[in-house]
Design an enzyme around this catalytic site. Structure first.
Site, mmCIF file in Angstrom:
data_model
loop_
_atom_site.group_PDB
_atom_site.id
_atom_site.type_symbol
_atom_site.label_atom_id
_atom_site.label_comp_id
_atom_site.label_asym_id
_atom_site.label_seq_id
_atom_site.Cartn_x
_atom_site.Cartn_y
_atom_site.Cartn_z
ATOM 1 N N GLU A 466 -1.520 2.784 5.501
ATOM 2 C CA GLU A 466 -1.678 3.244 4.117
ATOM 3 C C GLU A 466 -2.523 2.220 3.372
ATOM 4 O OE1 GLU A 466 1.120 5.334 0.710
ATOM 5 O OE2 GLU A 466 1.956 4.660 2.596
ATOM 6 N N GLU A 747 10.171 -1.900 -0.759
ATOM 7 C CA GLU A 747 9.847 -0.583 -1.310
ATOM 8 C C GLU A 747 11.102 0.168 -1.740
ATOM 9 O OE1 GLU A 747 7.137 3.284 -0.012
ATOM 10 O OE2 GLU A 747 7.803 1.855 1.507
#
Length: 885
Positions: A466, A747
Site C-alpha cells: 500500500e 493501525e
C-alpha cells in the site's frame, strides 16, 4: 547582546535548487527581556565572504523577522547565492551580520531546459523491474577556470546520479513521488570540485520506482509511463562569465545494471557478479553499450526541490539475534523503522545474502509476515567473491523491526548488519519529556511513526502493498507532525499534488498522488463508491494548508492552495441538500471499535460526520480568505458556515439538547468543531463523559473521533477525564500499545490482542501514525503551547499548560520559526513551579489554569480571569510559582 543566530530560507538552513526567491526568516537572541526588532537590512552575495555583493538592502523599519519577501532581486539560473541580515531592536542595539544562508538557483524557465529525457529501455521493457545504467563521456579543457558547476537532474522513475565514479549527493529515492504528468521535481547538486581537466564521465542508474513500478494494493504497474528515463543538465560557470552545458541527449549510452529486480514493495535483487567495473569512470570502453532514445515528457512540469529530499537520517545496530521456535534466524533492531539493511559479507562467487523484513513476532515468537499481504519485502545479494563485500538496496525501502536471515554465507555476526533509517529530511522541532516513562515512550512512538511514514509522501504505512498518501491520515496527523518536525515544505510539495489530482469539479482523491482512480475494478468498495471525496479525507485540502498557516505564519501556502480549498468547499456545496452533505463512499469513523462485527465503519452516522466536516472546513476556508484579504469570499463562506451550523443543529439536536447520534465521535465532533448550541454545551459534554464511563473510561473511537477526544474534554472543563483517557494502559488505549512493546503507533487499537493473537491480517500495520494525532494534545494542552491564529507562526503564542495525570513534571520545547518556546512545569501537592521561555521578537498570553494564588510572579503582572490568572508577556525566560485551586 543582540544576535541573529540563524537565518532561514523557506524555513530551511539552505536550499539547493530554487526557482523563485524564498521567504526569509531569522531567529534572534538577546540577554534582554521584551525584545522587539525595529529594523533590518539584507545583503546578497555570490561568495561567502561577501566580497562581491549583488544586493545591498537599505534599512527597513519593520518588526517582521519571518516570512519576509524580497521582490526587488532577480535570480539567474544555476548560481550560488549567500544571504545575510543585520537587525536593530527596541533597546537601540544593532547586531552584527548574521552567518550567511546559502542557496543555489535551479533552471528558472522551461525554455532553459536543453536536456531531454533519455532511456535505454524499449517498449518491451514495460513490465521489467530491472535497473539500467546510463553514461556520457565529455572533455573539459578549462577545468582550472571553473568558478562553479551545478547539475540539475530528475527522472521518470528513480535515479542515482554519478560523476567520475562517485555518487552525486546524499539523497535516496529521488526524484520522489509526485503527480508526474503535472509536477515532476528535480534535484540540484554542486559538483564544482568533482570536475577534472580532460575526460569526465556523467552516469546514472535508473529504476522503476513509483513511475512504472508495481504499485497499489491492486498490484498494477505503469501508472504514469512504461519506460524509466533520465533528464540531466550540467551547468559549468567559468570565471570569465562564459558557460558550458552538458545535457542528457541521444549521445549517451546505456547498459544493464547489476540490479536485476527492484520494486517498492517487493525489494531488490542484486548480482554483484554482473557489475560493470569503472562504468562511470574515465577510460572505460563502451563495448556492447546500447544507444539511448528520447522519451517525450513535458518539461514545464519540472520544479526545483530545494529541500526535504529522502536521505539517510540515522543508523540502528541490532539489539538481539533470535532463533525462533520454528528455527528461523532473526535479527531484532529494537525499533520499527523505514529504510533498509546495510551489511558486510564474505564468501565465494554465487553465495547469497537473503533477507526478509517484517514488523512483529507472533504469539509463539515466530516470524509474522501475514500483515504484509502481497509485499515480499525481500532483498537478495549475490556475492562476486572478492574479499569483504558491502551492500544496501538502491530503489526500494522496507518497513521493519525484524529481519529474517534466509541465507548468509558465514556464521552470523551482528556487527555486520546496520539498519539505515530513511525519511524525508526535516528538522525535528518538538521535544517532550515527563515523569511518566510510558508517556515518554508514547511520544517516541508517535515521532517514529512520522519518521517511518514521511518517506517523500505522507504514507499510511511503510511495509505492506500500500504505502499510499491517504488524505485522511495526513489530515488527522498534520498538526501533530508540525509540532514534531518542520513540515512546511514537505506538506507544500504534497499539497501541490493534491491540487493537481483534484477532479475538475473539485473532488479530492482518497490518496495523493492518486493511483486509485481507474485501477480499482477488483475492489468492490472503491469500484462502487468511487475514489474521491470522502469526509475527513478530502478535507485535507483545507485543513492542511490552514495548519501550515497557523504553524508557520506563511500566507504562501494559502495562496498556492486557495483555488483547491475553494474547489473542495464548492464541491460539497453542490452535493449538499439543504446544507446537509453526503457523497457516495464515506469511510466515516474508520475502524472505530463501536463498528458492527466484521465492519470497518464506526457507528457514527455518515451524514453527521460529513456535515460536521463541511461546517469545519468551510469555517477554516473563510478564515483563510480573511487572512488573504479576500473580503467578498470571506463574507460569503462565513455566512455559508453559519448556515451549515444552524442546519446541523436543527438536524442532529433535539429541542431539549440531546444529540441524536449517541456515539463518542458524534459528541466529540460537535464539541470540537463548535457545532453545539451554547445552551446545550454542558449537556453535550456531560453526555460525552457518560459515553466514556460506559466503557470504563476507554475510547471506542476510530480515525475521525480519536484525534479530538482529549481536546473535546479539556476544552470543556474536563481536563481530569482527558488525562485519565490518555493514561489508560489496558485495552483499548494508547498506552496499551506501549505496554505491548510497541515502538511506533499501530493501525488498530488491538493490532495485537491481549491474548497475543493478531487483528485480521488484511489490514494490520504496526506503523500507522493516525492515532498518534494525540501528540498535538501533549504540546497544545499538556504543555500549553498554542498558536494564535490572529498572529500565526507563534508571533504571539498562548501558553496555557494544564497539569494533571498524576505527573510530577513535564518538560517540553517547540522550535518555532522565531526560536524555541519552552514550557516546564513541576507539581508538588498543590504547588506548581512553571518555567516559560518566549523567543525574542514574539509575545505570549500566559494563563495559569486553576491558579488560586500566585506566590512568585518573576516581574509579571498577573490578573484574575475565569480560568485562574493571566498576563501578557514579551520575550524572555520566566519562573513562576503558584498554587492550584
Amino acid at each position: 547582546m543582540l544576535t541573529v543566530i540563524r537565518l532561514t530560507l523557506n524555513q530551511e538552513s539552505a536550499l539547493y535548487g530554487v526557482q523563485e526567491f524564498p521567504v526569509l526568516g531569522w531567529e534572534i537572541a538577546s540577554h534582554n527581556r521584551n525584545v522587539r526588532q525595529t529594523a533590518y537590512r539584507i545583503q546578497i552575495s555570490q561568495d561567502q565572504g561577501f566580497d562581491k555583493i549583488l544586493f545591498r538592502g537599505e534599512w527597513q523599519d519593520s518588526e517582521y523577522s519571518n516570512n519576509v519577501t524580497l521582490n526587488e532581486f532577480t535570480l539567474i539560473s544555476s548560481q550560488h547565492y549567500f544571504i545575510r541580515v543585520q537587525i536593530r531592536d527596541n533597546y537601540g542595539d544593532t547586531s552584527a551580520w548574521s552567518s550567511p544562508a546559502e542557496m543555489i538557483s535551479g533552471v528558472l524557465y522551461p525554455r532553459e531546459w536543453l536536456a531531454d529525457f533519455i532511456t535505454v529501455e524499449t517498449p518491451a521493457d514495460k513490465d521489467n523491474s530491472r535497473a539500467t545504467l546510463l553514461r556520457k563521456s565529455f572533455v573539459l579543457n578549462r577545468a582550472a577556470d571553473i568558478q562553479s558547476a551545478f547539475i540539475h537532474v530528475s527522472a521518470l522513475g528513480l535515479y542515482e546520479c554519478h560523476l567520475n565514479g562517485c555518487k552525486v549527493g546524499e539523497d535516496s529515492l529521488t526524484p520522489g513521488w509526485t503527480s508526474y504528468h503535472n509536477h515532476l521535481l528535480y534535484q540540484t547538486y554542486e559538483v564544482t570540485g568533482h570536475l577534472k581537466k580532460g575526460e569526465n564521465v556523467l552516469g546514472a542508474i535508473l529504476g522503476a520506482g513509483w513511475y512504472k513500478g508495481d504499485m497499489g494494493f491492486s498490484r498494477h504497474r505503469n501508472y504514469y509511463g512504461e519506460r524509466s528515463a533520465l533528464i540531466s543538465q550540467l551547468m559549468i560557470n567559468y570565471k570569465d562569465g562564459s558557460r558550458e552545458i552538458v545535457v542528457s541527449d541521444e549521445s549517451w549510452k546505456g547498459y544493464d545494471s547489476a540490479i536485476l529486480f527492484s520494486e517498492i514493495y517487493d525489494g531488490e535483487i542484486y548480482d554483484a557478479r554482473r557489475e560493470t567495473p569503472g562504468w562511470c569512470a574515465q577510460g572505460f570502453a563502451e563495448d556492447g553499450w546500447r544507444p539511448v532514445s528520447v522519451v517525450a515528457h513535458e518539461k514545464s512540469t519540472l520544479v526545483a526541490q530545494g529541500s526535504n529530499t529522502v536521505r539517510k537520517m540515522g543508523e540502528i545496530k541490532p539489539v538481539a539475534l533470535i532463533t525462533t521456535p520454528q528455527g528461523d534466524t532473526v535479527i531484532d533492531f529494537g525499533q520499527n523503522l523505514s529504510g533498509w539493511v546495510a551489511f558486510r559479507a564474505s564468501g565465494k562467487a554465487g553465495d547469497k545474502v537473503v533477507l526478509r523484513h517484517f514488523e512483529v513476532l507472533d504469539a509463539q515468537g515466530n516470524v509474522y509476515l501475514d500483515n504484509l499481504r502481497t509485499a515480499r519485502q525481500r532483498t537478495e545479494y549475490v556475492l562476486k567473491g572478492e574479499a569483504e563485500e558491502t551492500w544496501h538496496p538502491h530503489f526500494t525501502w522496507q518497513g521493519f523491526r525484524f529481519v529474517k536471515v534466509e541465507q548468509y554465507p558465514a556464521p552470523l555476526d551482528l556487527n555486520n548488519f546496520t539498519a539505515i533509517v530513511l525519511h524525508s529530511s526535516m528538522e525535528q522541532t518538538g521535544h517532550f519529556a515527563c515523569s511518566d516513562p510510558a508517556l515518554n515512550q508514547l511520544h517516541h512512538n508517535i515521532l517514529w511513526g512520522l519518521k517511518g511514514n514521511f518517506v517523500d509522501v505522507p504514507t499510511d504505512c511503510p511495509q505492506r502493498d500500500e504505502r499510499l498518501g491517504w488524505t485522511g491520515d495526513a489530515q488527522i496527523f498534520c498538526r501533530t507532525a508540525s509540532y514534531l518536525m518542520q513540515t512546511r515544505n514537505f506538506f507544500a510539495k504534497w499539497l501541490t499534488d493534491l491540487r493537481y489530482d483534484q477532479t475538475p469539479e473539485g473532488g479530492v482523491p482518497h490518496v495523493v498522488p492518486d493511483i486509485l482512480t481507474g485501477y480499482c475494478g477488483k475492489d468492490r468498495l472503491l469500484s462502487e463508491g468511487g475514489t474521491h471525496s470522502a469526509s475527513a479525507w478530502a478535507d485535507a485540502a483545507v485543513i492542511n494548508p490552514w495548519t501550515m498557516y497557523l504553524m508557520y505564519g506563511d500566507t504562501q501556502v494559502l495562496e498556492n492552495q486557495y483555488a483547491s480549498m475553494k474547489g473542495w468547499i464548492d464541491f460539497m456545496t453542490v452535493h449538499a441538500e439543504n446544507h446537509l452533505w453526503h457523497y457516495k463512499l464515506q469511510f466515516g469513523d474508520w475502524v472505530a471499535l463501536d463498528a458492527k462485527e466484521g465492519s470497518y465503519f464506526g457507528a457514527t452516522p455518515d451524514d453527521l460526520t460529513c456535515t460536521a466536516y463541511y461546517a469545519y472546513s468551510t469555517q477554516l476556508f473563510a478564515k483563510a480568505a480573511k487572512a488573504l484579504n479576500r473580503t467578498e469570499d470571506y463574507q460569503h463562506y462565513d455566512a455559508l458556515h453559519q448556515a451549515i451550523v444552524r442546519r446541523f443543529q436543527e438536524e442532529f439536536f433535539t429541542p431539549s439538547g440531546r444529540l441524536a447520534a449517541r456515539t463518542q465521535t458524534a459528541h466529540i465532533l460537535a464539541l470540537y468543531f463548535n457545532l453545539v448550541p451554547d445552551a446545550f454545551r454542558q449537556r453535550t459534554t456531560d453526555t460525552l463523559v457518560e459515553l466514556l464511563n460506559e466503557h470504563d473510561g476507554h475510547l471506542v473511537t476510530g480515525f475521525v473521533g480519536t484525534p479530538y477526544f482529549c481536546h473535546a474534554l479539556s476544552q470543556n472543563g474536563r481536563n481530569k477525564e482527558a488525562w485519565s483517557l490518555l493514561l489508560k494502559d489496558d485495552f483499548p488505549s494508547w498506552l496499551y500499545q506501549v505496554k505491548a512493546g510497541a515502538t511506533t503507533v499501530w493501525e488498530h487499537w488491538d493490532g495485537i490482542k491481549p491474548d497475543g493473537s493478531m487483528w485480521s491480517a488484511d489490514m494490520n500495520s504496526f506503523n500507522h501514525y493516525a492515532y498518534g494525532a494525540v501528540g498535538e494534545w501533549l504540546y497544545r494542552v499538556a504543555a500549553g503551547i498554542e498558536a494564535d491564529e490572529e498572529q500565526p507562526g507563534f508571533k504571539h503564542a498562548i501558553i496555557r499548560p494544564q497539569t494533571g495525570g498524576g505527573l510530577s513534571w513535564l518538560d517540553t520545547r517547540y522550535q518555532s520559526i522565531y526560536g524555541a518556546i519552552g514550557v516546564r512545569w513541576e507539581v508538588n501537592g498543590q504547588k506548581v513551579k512553571l518555567c516559560v521561555c518566549i523567543p525574542a521578537n514574539t509575545s505570549a498570553t500566559l494563563i495559569l489554569t486553576d491558579g488560586q494564588h500566585v506566590e512568585a510572579a518573576d516581574g509579571i503582572d498577573f490578573v484574575r480571569c475565569t480560568d485562574g490568572y493571566t498576563a501578557e508577556v514579551g520575550s524572555g525566560e520566566y519562573r513562576i510559582e503558584y498554587r492550584l485551586v
